[in-house]
Design an enzyme around this catalytic site. Sequence first.
Site, PDB file in Angstrom:
ATOM      1  N   ASP A 443       0.873  -1.233   0.074  1.00 48.27           N
ATOM      2  CA  ASP A 443       0.034   0.032  -0.124  1.00 48.27           C
ATOM      3  C   ASP A 443       0.836   1.357  -0.094  1.00 48.27           C
ATOM      4  OD1 ASP A 443      -2.519   1.490  -0.139  1.00 48.27           O
ATOM      5  OD2 ASP A 443      -2.756   1.108   2.041  1.00 48.27           O
ATOM      6  N   GLU A 446       2.814   4.533  -4.290  1.00 47.73           N
ATOM      7  CA  GLU A 446       2.817   5.551  -5.756  1.00 47.73           C
ATOM      8  C   GLU A 446       4.004   6.029  -5.685  1.00 47.73           C
ATOM      9  OE1 GLU A 446      -0.749   4.088  -4.815  1.00 47.73           O
ATOM     10  OE2 GLU A 446       0.344   5.354  -3.510  1.00 47.73           O
ATOM     11  N   ASP A 522      -9.194   2.899  -2.849  1.00 48.00           N
ATOM     12  CA  ASP A 522     -10.113   3.462  -1.978  1.00 48.00           C
ATOM     13  C   ASP A 522     -11.255   3.699  -2.846  1.00 48.00           C
ATOM     14  OD1 ASP A 522      -8.082   3.095  -0.178  1.00 48.00           O
ATOM     15  OD2 ASP A 522      -7.581   4.994   0.033  1.00 48.00           O
TER      16      ASP A 522
END
Length: 785
Positions: A443, A446, A522
């Site tokens: 997670d 990025e 999300d």
Amino acid sequence: MNGRDLVRSVKAVGLSDTAHGLRMVRSAWRRRRTDAAGLPPRGTERARTPGPVTLVEPGPGGGVVRFARSELRVRVTSGGAVFWGWDGAEPDPSYALAAGSPEADPRAVLEPDKEGGWRVVSERATVVVSRHGAVELRTPGGVMLRRDLPPRWWEPVGGGTARWVQRSEVAPDARFFGLGGRASGPRLRNGTYRLWNTDPGGSFGPADDPLYITMPVQWVVADVGTHLVFHDNTWDGTVTVREGQEGAGSGHDRAGSCEVRMDGGPLRCWVMMGTPARVLHSWATLTGTPTVPPAWALGHHHARWGFGSEQEVRRIVAGYQERGLPLDAVHLDIDHFDGHQVFTVDKERFPALPKLAAELRGAGIRLVSIVDPAVKAQPGNAVYDSGAAADAFVRDAAGRAVRGLVWPGESVYPDFTAGRVRKWWGGLYDERLAQGFAGFWHDMNEPVSFAAFGETTLPRSARHAMEGRGGDHREAHNIYALGMARAGYEGMRELRPTERPFLFSRSGWAGMQRYGGTWSGDVASDWPGLRASLALVLGLGLCGVPYSGPDIGGFDGSPSPELYLRWFQLGAYLPLFRTHAALHAGRREPWEFGPDVLEHARVALAERGRLLPYFVTLAHLARRTGAPYVRPLWWGCPEDRALRDCEDAFLLGDCLLVAPVLREGVVDRTVRLPPGRWYDTVTERAYEGPGKVLLDAPLARIPVLARAGAVLPVRGADGQLALEVWAPAKGRSGGGLVIADAGDGWEDPELQRFGARWSGDELVVEKEGDGPQRAVEYTVRVRGV
């Protein structure tokens, strides 16, 4: 100070606790100062185009066409993929390619074309280069699929990285797909799409773009043929698509168009053409075959940010067991870490995590851990100390470790573009495995750094190793998560060599399928979020990432019972079948939505379990062929324009068509069928395609149809693998594939082919193939007779 940034700073402080808000403001300004000091000013630029042809040099698979101000290298590979690169760009170095540049096709010939141009002729494609640098891709029969106009560069006068633009024309009827995970897809409407992996900073819906996974991988589907084009460039950029129009204006067709703009990096691309199956096989050959998840990972997963303690995990697991609901994996989020620090455990909340993991595994349930890349920048933190000693963290232009703000606070970031850093990071998973975890989800990669304004990622001037070549974050940003996935995957292979790793990552880039899959991130807890979930899975599958799925029920908020149920029913037919929710979101257990939803969810869970052998087969086929589990309806007939525009249903492998309910209050829905006979799997009523049919969609189920002639591997009533055969029409035959794999090891199971044909009034089902074969006995259930 920029006035807009000042307003955002005030809002950041006001919308959160004061201390955290001030840290976000400080983080944003620190990033801005770092880039001001570390990035060279662009200054005056000079435009450049290729100019006229001056020289041609034949070479393997094609050759080099030299122009007055550039050169173009064209190469056809032995697998039929076509490469071309400007300004001396070669296929390597590349983060996308699995094994370097493939072999050139020795039969491809560079020869003169009309009007001073040149062409490369091969068995599968012809590439025509005009005397001023336009490049056309044509079928062997001479039909043009794509025309790239001469590119244009803008080069800094004082030296530096040139930005560039490439415009292309395609058929007027063409439709565009791909570009990674796009919530508005899978078909790409007219507009501009950014190529910069981005955390949207909250729940997203179809209108939000870009998201976590962007790829310069573009499908073009038209009557004249299908092709994929991949611009192998990791820099920030945009792709603008415009669909064409037939009979536009004064009766003339208007071509579709695509424009790719990049802030830097090489102008090089790969093109693959043919049927969708052939295209993705070529793509997998080039960028790597998808991993096969362990069989348990194709079951049902339950996750939540906010389990909080071992007691809560046991309570949820007991809820599934008491109600007789299958559960294959439980995922722990950052709240099980000690102070949100990666590779740690909160000993107060989880005092005996290995014991809990062993208990769950004894019940057939695996434990999966979240892993974030950010490391708390604090001496005494074991991961930070070992990383600092190994010089593992990204640095700025002055040589200082770049700091960001993430869940544990001030953090540093491993540089996954260095092989030695990947090896160090991969070794850290030994701590997770010792805790009893069987898989991992990456997670915040990025990568994310919280900020009150500006981009929520590392400074663009941050320095990266880039495998020894050196570079900055402008080039490394989009492949940061790819490097993290590689580090984790290779680490697990070394630590547990007899087990297939299970890993999925929120962010990634072309080639990420070599290391695992992904999930939606999300997604908003509303009906548009449900539609976005399907769009993401379809789009990622076309980009070579077959294993993915959404947060069932959405990430944040409290879905209505109807929305939750429809999401759950869709998830039962997607590769990753996982419920998940945010810290303060509503519950996601099926029994929390009332007895009716519970019973309908039970049916969906049972059907997923029954189809598990089919999912296992699809997983192995994805590795062997590159074909995704979830496919658009046009997969088998891309020439059907109506199917190209259909986005609310999908094919699950070759055998099933799934039509989820994506709108509130719907109890029946129209389904567009591909050619052939299709059976409703509940009523067994037959429908003939192509065309539209209206099917019942009560709350109890969503419409699922089986292709006539399909031989489907399923789990029988006795728990053993069985064959479900859907009768072909009289005078026709059918068939299917079975790859039986009950474990998580590296054995390569046998691919079994079965045929179904009529012999008089008797339906014969038999194993096909030449030579002696291992005898097999499966229970066979014939349906649709």
